[in-house]
Motif scaffolding. Sequence first.
Motif, PDB file in Angstrom:
ATOM      1  N   LEU A 420       0.860  -1.182   0.000  1.00 31.10           N
ATOM      2  CA  LEU A 420       0.000   0.000   0.000  1.00 31.10           C
ATOM      3  C   LEU A 420       0.897   1.232   0.000  1.00 31.10           C
ATOM      4  N   THR A 421       0.751   2.071  -1.012  1.00 26.39           N
ATOM      5  CA  THR A 421       1.608   3.242  -1.179  1.00 26.39           C
ATOM      6  C   THR A 421       0.817   4.522  -0.954  1.00 26.39           C
ATOM      7  N   THR A 422       1.460   5.493  -0.302  1.00 26.66           N
ATOM      8  CA  THR A 422       0.796   6.775  -0.070  1.00 26.66           C
ATOM      9  C   THR A 422       1.815   7.894   0.088  1.00 26.66           C
ATOM     10  N   ILE A 453       5.522  13.787  -1.427  1.00 30.23           N
ATOM     11  CA  ILE A 453       4.516  13.955  -2.463  1.00 30.23           C
ATOM     12  C   ILE A 453       5.123  14.145  -3.852  1.00 30.23           C
ATOM     13  N   ALA A 454       6.223  14.908  -3.957  1.00 25.77           N
ATOM     14  CA  ALA A 454       6.837  15.132  -5.270  1.00 25.77           C
ATOM     15  C   ALA A 454       7.363  13.826  -5.849  1.00 25.77           C
ATOM     16  N   GLY A 472      -5.943  11.029  -2.673  1.00 22.67           N
ATOM     17  CA  GLY A 472      -7.166  11.825  -2.723  1.00 22.67           C
ATOM     18  C   GLY A 472      -7.414  12.385  -4.102  1.00 22.67           C
ATOM     19  N   GLU A 473      -8.675  12.640  -4.420  1.00 20.98           N
ATOM     20  CA  GLU A 473      -9.065  13.237  -5.691  1.00 20.98           C
ATOM     21  C   GLU A 473      -9.984  14.424  -5.422  1.00 20.98           C
ATOM     22  N   VAL A 474      -9.632  15.566  -6.002  1.00 17.49           N
ATOM     23  CA  VAL A 474     -10.468  16.751  -5.878  1.00 17.49           C
ATOM     24  C   VAL A 474     -11.521  16.698  -6.975  1.00 17.49           C
ATOM     25  N   VAL A 475     -12.706  16.278  -6.619  1.00 16.85           N
ATOM     26  CA  VAL A 475     -13.791  16.118  -7.584  1.00 16.85           C
ATOM     27  C   VAL A 475     -14.291  17.478  -8.059  1.00 16.85           C
TER      28      VAL A 475
END
Length: 591
Positions: A420-422, A453-454, A472-475
Amino acid sequence: MDSSSSELSDSMSKLTSIRRISPIRRVELLLHHFTPGERMVLYALSVALALSALALLAGVNAAVSVNVPTSGGSLTEGVIGPARFVNPLLALSDADQDLTQLVYSGLTRPLADGTIVPDLAESYSISADGTVYTFKLRANAKFQDGAPVTSADVLYTINQAQNPDIKSPRRADWEGVAVSAPDSRTIIFKLPKAYAPFIENTAIGILPQHLWKDVTAEEFPFSQLNVRPIGSGPYKIASVTTDSTGSPVRYTLVPFSGYARGKAYLNKITLMFYPNEQAEMTALNGGSIDALAGVSADELSSAKRSDIETVTVPLPRIFGVFFNQNHSPALSDAAARAALEAAIDKNRLVSMVLEGYGVPLSSPIPPSVSAASAPRQNVSTAYTQDSIALARDTLSKGGWSFDQASGTWTKNKQTLQFTLTTADAPELVKTADAIATAWRQAGVKVSVQVYPIAELNESVIRPRQYDALLFGEVVGRSMDLFAFWHSSQRNDPGLNLALYANSKADTLLSQARATTNTTDRDKLYSQFADILAKDRPAIFLYAPDFIYVVPKGLHGVTLGALTAPAERFLTVQSWYMDTERVWSIFTNQTD
């Protein structure tokens, strides 16, 4: 002259003298003839009459008047990070975007409920096929230096957004859009094909061409206009305080009286910049600031002031685990994916990671964005049962066998194990550890890998080098799910992180982004969500809340589906601290 005539003359003389006496003197003469008791009764009745009259007037005033906001008060807010590009074409950081939202205005402006209303525009229309948008500017629209806003300013702004040399992060919003200005108040956008969310792009702040026209593309990011901007928004820059290096540490803004939607009530807004949340919270507790935006639940717990309160709203973004079934064959098994989701108690996750400031999810549609999300706000009752036992049962029924000696699940010589990657954001790391713990308790072999994050973007996400990705996704307000789930977006720069492909889902997504009717679009997305639920390409975990700390005396703060923290200022001209009573006939009750 006889005696009767003399008496008559005396009487007339006395009457004339009395008439010449002032009313107050007459009362004094009358009171002189009253006994002390009679005078006390008269005084008491007079006082009672006066009080009754005052009470009657107060009652009438209360009945026919209302409390309305009035100018006054100030707000001092802390923001993390410096401001470098107060420019709608370049703004990247929270500080940049906050100031840009205050200083600039666009053709349209979203309201808290998601409604798009004209701002610099007086009106707009959309062609029947959804490809032509025509805007008419307000006749009195002007910039903060007094210059009129014309279609030439809009044309210049969009041309610069489309210019690859400017390197604007907003360029993708305007690719393929033809812009024309047939007269000084009319602007026309022609799209290559219908795209319902396009109307939101027209909220981009408009630059004053007369100030920017001589700035070359090379000089564009270095112009002083990025530090001391001139826009047409609700607030204008009054002063900028810099440190020894020349970097701004404080912006003070005052209302722009010529703002198209009316002058703002707050007399002053000050933004102060801090390096991190801890410094912000120290400033809040010390009284240097009285507001914070986007504070984390962890940091909020250290707030000590009693004169502040929180305003919260679910963000239109979703966090979940996206499975790369091509990279990990074990995850291509439907029963395995179902078991992994069953093992997670999402309500507990929201409580533990977000301290209750969030909503558990079971679909890609976040709350407060679409009616299609409404039936999916409550997580299945299965999550209230023993989630670990449910996960094990799901695996067994799906043909997986558990080996007690090795402590692993296998099926067709395939072991259920993966990474699991984050990213290294605190809430993501906390979430990854929590769900990995649940999976391990269910007998699944899982390791957690955390990247800056980069590095995550460049080395993991873009090349799709992961088994399962927690991200996460900004819908967004318009809920355009095409980029996240259409099969054409499986590879970089697409955002289909689950590499999902389903022809029926593709058709629904294409239809939805071309449908301007909100009700029809919601129905299409609801059908898409049903298909996705059956295929299980991802586990949807939660939508976090946006937490805004404000002083208790601040009123009118209404937050909707924010696509970015800066959008808390969308209705800033309506915020107020002071009020006055005004007769109802002098107010517009329909506003």
